[in-house]
Design an enzyme around this catalytic site. Structure first.
Site, mmCIF file in Angstrom:
data_model
loop_
_atom_site.group_PDB
_atom_site.id
_atom_site.type_symbol
_atom_site.label_atom_id
_atom_site.label_comp_id
_atom_site.label_asym_id
_atom_site.label_seq_id
_atom_site.Cartn_x
_atom_site.Cartn_y
_atom_site.Cartn_z
ATOM 1 C CB SER A 1 -0.950 0.012 1.204
ATOM 2 O OG SER A 1 -1.841 -1.076 1.130
ATOM 3 C CB SER A 2 2.791 3.130 1.758
ATOM 4 O OG SER A 2 3.348 2.331 2.794
#
Length: 205
Positions: A23-24
């Site tokens: 996600s990041s």
């Protein structure tokens, strides 16, 4: 049902699509074990009958949130290839890797069902055209989206509370047998002329 029984010859004639995402960028750097587990799903595809050269890895959405597919080129390519009948199976470590948005998730399920494409996660193999499997996959998608909306506000609230307090917790020195028990310590985030909360008051007398 044995997952290998769901894999039919016509599935093996098409590609096995492995979708990898964190996600990041911080997760990409720090969650190395999760990334390894995602790539390791190649072995599951080979065990089910796909050749290694049939496995297509889509990992260009690394560092992108699963909250929406609008900016995820890799996910959009996956959906397109499934719709064109190129994929025999779609693989992701868990539903949240593929989508954390119910609309995107059910869109993928619908296309997989129409194209007769299987879905594989860490728990097993599913046929979206089967009512029971589709029900379970739908529940997984709902839980994945709920996690996004429940966990994120909690993290934001905790961060805000710590920021508003103007201090963060810092480790305290351990008390020895000749000193008084150590008091909880706070390290101010802003410089101040006030005395540190950890300083003890001298007794009068």
């Amino acid at each position: 049902m044995n997952e290998s029984l769901k894999v039919q010859p016509h599935h093996l004639e098409r590609g096995a699509y492995l979708y990898v995402r964190q996600s990041s960028m911080r997760q990409v750097i720090e969650n190395i074990e999760s990334t390894k587990r995602q790539y390791a799903l190649r072995g599951r595809a080979v065990a089910l009958g796909w050749r290694d050269d049939q496995i297509i890895v889509i990992d260009n959405d690394q560092g992108e949130s699963g909250a929406s597919a609008a900016w995820r080129e890799g996910f959009q390519r996956l959906v397109t290839d499934v719709g064109m009948g190129h994929a025999g199976i779609v693989m992701g470590l868990e539903v949240s890797r593929l989508a954390r948005n119910n609309a995107d998730w059910h869109r993928l399920l619908e296309i997989c069902a129409l194209a007769d494409t299987l879905i594989l996660d860490e728990d097993g193999v599913y046929d979206p055209a089967s009512f029971n499997d589709r029900l379970l996959l739908g529940l997984k998608g709902t839980m994945s989206e709920a996690e996004l909306h429940v966990l994120k506000p909690g993290c934001v609230a905790e961060s805000s509370t710590r920021r508003d307090a103007g201090s963060i917790a810092a480790p305290c020195p351990r008390a020895s047998s000749t000193t008084r028990p150590a008091m909880s310590c706070l390290t101010p985030t802003h410089k101040s002329g006030k005395r540190s909360p950890t300083s003890s008051k001298r007794s009068r007398g």
